[in-house]
Design an enzyme around this catalytic site. Sequence first.
Site, PDB file in Angstrom:
ATOM      1  N   ARG A  80       2.968  -4.135  81.500  1.00  0.00           N
ATOM      2  CA  ARG A  80       2.248  -3.336  82.475  1.00  0.00           C
ATOM      3  C   ARG A  80       2.981  -3.437  83.809  1.00  0.00           C
ATOM      4  O   ARG A  80       3.449  -4.517  84.206  1.00  0.00           O
ATOM      5  CB  ARG A  80       0.800  -3.823  82.643  1.00  0.00           C
ATOM      6  CG  ARG A  80      -0.128  -3.470  81.485  1.00  0.00           C
ATOM      7  CD  ARG A  80      -0.396  -1.977  81.400  1.00  0.00           C
ATOM      8  NE  ARG A  80      -1.377  -1.646  80.375  1.00  0.00           N
ATOM      9  CZ  ARG A  80      -1.074  -1.302  79.128  1.00  0.00           C
ATOM     10  NH1 ARG A  80       0.197  -1.280  78.753  1.00  0.00           N
ATOM     11  NH2 ARG A  80      -2.026  -0.995  78.270  1.00  0.00           N
ATOM     12  N   GLU A 111       2.284   4.851  87.497  1.00  0.00           N
ATOM     13  CA  GLU A 111       2.627   5.881  86.511  1.00  0.00           C
ATOM     14  C   GLU A 111       1.813   7.150  86.737  1.00  0.00           C
ATOM     15  O   GLU A 111       0.619   7.075  87.033  1.00  0.00           O
ATOM     16  CB  GLU A 111       2.358   5.360  85.088  1.00  0.00           C
ATOM     17  CG  GLU A 111       3.265   4.231  84.678  1.00  0.00           C
ATOM     18  CD  GLU A 111       3.026   3.782  83.233  1.00  0.00           C
ATOM     19  OE1 GLU A 111       2.433   4.566  82.456  1.00  0.00           O
ATOM     20  OE2 GLU A 111       3.430   2.677  82.888  1.00  0.00           O
ATOM     21  N   HIS A 142       7.186   4.865  79.268  1.00  0.00           N
ATOM     22  CA  HIS A 142       6.038   4.193  78.638  1.00  0.00           C
ATOM     23  C   HIS A 142       5.934   4.581  77.159  1.00  0.00           C
ATOM     24  O   HIS A 142       4.887   5.040  76.686  1.00  0.00           O
ATOM     25  CB  HIS A 142       4.735   4.535  79.367  1.00  0.00           C
ATOM     26  CG  HIS A 142       3.655   3.519  79.124  1.00  0.00           C
ATOM     27  ND1 HIS A 142       2.661   3.252  80.029  1.00  0.00           N
ATOM     28  CD2 HIS A 142       3.410   2.705  78.068  1.00  0.00           C
ATOM     29  CE1 HIS A 142       1.841   2.328  79.542  1.00  0.00           C
ATOM     30  NE2 HIS A 142       2.277   1.979  78.343  1.00  0.00           N
TER      31      HIS A 142
END
Length: 328
Positions: free
Chosen positions: A243, A272, A290
Amino acid sequence: MAQQRPRVVVTRDLPDAINARMAELFDVVANPGDVAMDRAALATAMAECDVLVPTVTDTIDAELIAGAGERLKLIANFGAGVNHIDLKAARARRIVVTNTPGVLTEDTADMTMALIVSVPRRLAEGEKLVRSGQWNGWSPGGMLGHRIGGKRLGIVGMGRIGQAVARRARAFGLSIHYHNRHRLPKVVEAEFGAEWHPNLDEMLSNIDILTIHTPLNDDSRDLIDARRIGLLGPQVYLINASRGGIVDEDAMVAALEAGRLAGAGLDVWRFEPEIDPRLLALPNVVMTPHMGSATLEGRIATGEKVIANIRFWADGHRPPDQVLEGWA
């Protein structure tokens, strides 16, 4: 007790096989356009459903949970991470939260290992050079990187994914070091030839590659901050497929720009999908969108776990993947 066919709102478009099976079992409101719901749409959905199936793109905070309808009794997250859901607020409303642990372990470990190899060997730079048409052929000094065999890999978080990474990394000749809240059994350490470091700072000062595999929560937010980045040597490559909020992005960029880090491999970001433009300008950073868990097999397995959790709950049983944090 939920109705026989609970009303289920799914916030993103899932694989066809999962969508079809959900439609057979539940009264489903799908999102075939696959555009992330805004806050108003989430509030409307939560006011009208029995079960919400969100993803990492949906922030389910205390305010949204407080405004949810009385019929919402289950948040069945599509994914393992639940840092985007306010678990304490859900508990206060007696809303069960489930996730989908375990199914993406191998996929995420594969991506992590790809980044571990790609950054020191400058694979992204080499690929861009070939595509540019400016490559003039092999030369003894061309595109020199660094081998990873013999290097020291530091793993922060030695759970399922961390151990899967260690298994792969050992085959590449890396020595395994790890920091975990609790030491692993000696038989597991022996499998990986792993050395436990109870003190994170001490480990950071004695590794060549750092990879992060811990959930994002209050304890891990900015865990790798400016001070700890300063403990890493200039030969160190930082890998993050966990993360974005675990690493202080500003401090990392500053270290990369100053040559205090050798490079980085990043699959996750603090804001993001926004990427710090300074990172885009750095040639020694490999960036992926991602996609650590982005395999069809993994997405289907995740959907199957979501369906199982909903069915257990609808039948009056405790779901197998109920998240217990914040619950008595």
